[in-house]
Structures are given as structure tokens and as C-alpha cells.
Design a protein around this motif. Structure first.
Motif, PDB file in Angstrom:
ATOM      1  N   ASP A  78      -5.115   3.685 -19.290  1.00 31.18           N
ATOM      2  CA  ASP A  78      -5.470   2.751 -20.525  1.00 31.18           C
ATOM      3  C   ASP A  78      -5.688   1.303 -19.916  1.00 31.18           C
ATOM      4  OD1 ASP A  78      -5.372   4.790 -22.212  1.00 31.18           O
ATOM      5  OD2 ASP A  78      -3.349   4.556 -22.590  1.00 31.18           O
ATOM      6  N   THR A  93      -1.164   5.841 -18.752  1.00 31.37           N
ATOM      7  CA  THR A  93      -1.078   4.492 -18.744  1.00 31.37           C
ATOM      8  C   THR A  93      -1.854   3.752 -17.883  1.00 31.37           C
ATOM      9  OG1 THR A  93       1.433   4.678 -19.273  1.00 31.37           O
ATOM     10  CG2 THR A  93       0.788   3.062 -18.593  1.00 31.37           C
ATOM     11  N   ARG A 104      -8.389  -1.673 -20.396  1.00 30.77           N
ATOM     12  CA  ARG A 104      -8.255  -3.188 -20.969  1.00 30.77           C
ATOM     13  C   ARG A 104      -8.778  -4.007 -19.812  1.00 30.77           C
ATOM     14  NH1 ARG A 104      -3.452  -0.758 -22.666  1.00 30.77           N
ATOM     15  NH2 ARG A 104      -2.081  -1.606 -20.838  1.00 30.77           N
TER      16      ARG A 104
END
Length: 213
Positions: free
Chosen positions: A116, A113, A120
Motif C-alpha cells: 500500500d 502495508t 501511494r
């Protein structure tokens, strides 16, 4: 001829145990609704954005539903706690990531997580931070990812302030508008219905806490 006694029969006094239970319950209610309710929301929101995520929105909504004058102080306390906690994690990520990573990224799922979120934020910058602050994504992971991605301190502070402030004050505006109807619906329910609803939210709270580990 003596007149009949028309005085109402005196009610039996509650037992000592009943008085004790009632007193304890009243003290608990006062503690939950007293002057420490807003500071407790601040602390809980700070913990939510630093140590581990938990469903702070549930006690926040309960505080807001006490009445309109409680809505915006509660929203401000929750937003401030979340913002300061996020700023702390962001600062530590910039200064000492190796020291704090084991406390936040404790399994492969959290690591994925974080990876990711970092990807982003590296692409979207402060706008990606702002968008993440409006979602259920844990604040500490977003703050950590922003620090690792090299988002500027001023831009991060602006993004988290606007994002968390908008999230909690939008919730406050909704409950300010319809909170009276929600409370009226609660009072309309029969006692068993209230207990059923309380049990549902208690189970939801425990389930969301379990998901955070």
C-alpha cells in the motif's frame, strides 16, 4: 541543678540495605538523566527507523519535560537518528532489497502495508513520503517503499528530513510552551496518582512494543 538536654534527638541511621537501595536508585536516575540521555535517544530513534518500530516518543517526551534547555537537543537527536536510519533503509532497498526484505517484511500484514505504501508513493512521489513521515506509519516501511518506488535520492532525503524534523520539533515546541504546566500538574498529584499514571504509561509502552512485533 543540671540543665535539661535540649538537643534534638538524633535520627536513626538507615540500615545498610536501605542505603544500598537508595544508592542504586540515585545511580539509575543519574544514568537516565545524565550525559548519555541524548545519545540514547539518537540510538533509539535509529533503531525505530531501521530494525523495528517502538514508541520512542515516550522517552523523548520524558527527556523534554526535564526543562526547556533539554527540549531541542532531544528533538534534534531523535530527528537525526530517524533520518539516518531511514536513509540507510532506503539505500539498502535500492541496492539489495532481496537481502533486507526478510528482516523488515516478516509477515503478510507487513507485506500488505508495504504494498500500500509503495502504491501511494508511486502516485505521490516525494510528497507522499513527506506526508507519511508525519504519521505513525513505520519509518522503515515508508523508506523501503520509497526505494522500491524509485523516488530520487535527493528528493527522498529532503522529504524525510523535513517530515521527521517537523514531527519532532513540533512536539518540542508544544512541550517547550506547556511543559512547565505538565510538570506542575504532576507535582500536584498525590503519590498514588503518580504511581497510577506511571503504571498507565508503562502499560502503554509495553502494549505499543507488542504491536511492533
Amino acid at each position: 541543678m543540671s540543665k535539661p538536654d535540649t538537643r534534638p534527638a538524633s535520627r536513626s541511621r538507615p540500615s545498610g540495605w536501605s542505603r544500598t537501595v537508595r544508592l542504586v536508585r540515585l545511580r539509575l536516575i543519574r544514568a537516565a538523566r545524565g550525559k548519555w540521555a541524548v545519545p540514547a535517544l539518537f540510538v533509539g530513534s535509529f533503531i525505530d527507523s531501521t530494525i523495528f518500530p517502538w514508541p520512542v516518543a515516550l522517552p523523548l517526551a520524558a527527556q523534554m519535560l526535564r526543562g526547556r534547555r533539554f527540549v531541542f537537543p532531544a528533538a534534534a537527536a531523535a530527528a537525526l537518528g530517524s533520518i539516518l536510519g531511514g536513509l540507510l533503509v532506503y539505500t539498502l532497498a535500492r541496492l539489495a532489497f532481496d537481502a533486507i526484505a526478510p528482516m523488515i517484511v516478516d509477515d503478510s500484514g507487513a507485506a500488505a502495508t508495504l504494498s500500500d505504501a509503495r502504491a501511494r508513493i508511486e502516485t505521490g512521489g516525494a510528497l507522499a513520503v513527506f506526508a507519511a513521515m508525519l504519521t505513525p506509519v513505520p519509518v522503515q516501511l515508508t523508506s523501503l517503499a520509497a526505494g522500491l518506488a524509485g523516488v530520487g535520492g535527493v528528493w527522498f532525503a529532503l522529504a524525510i528530513t523535513l517530515g521527521r524534523g517537523l514531527r519532532y520539533f513540533a512536539m518540542g515546541l508544544v512541550l517547550y510552551a506547556v511543559g512547565d504546566r505538565i510538570v506542575a500538574g504532576w507535582l500536584w498529584l498525590p503519590r498514588w496518582g503518580r504511581w497510577l499514571l506511571i503504571a498507565f504509561f508503562a502499560a502503554l509502552f509495553v502494549w505499543l512494543i507488542a504491536l511492533s512485533f
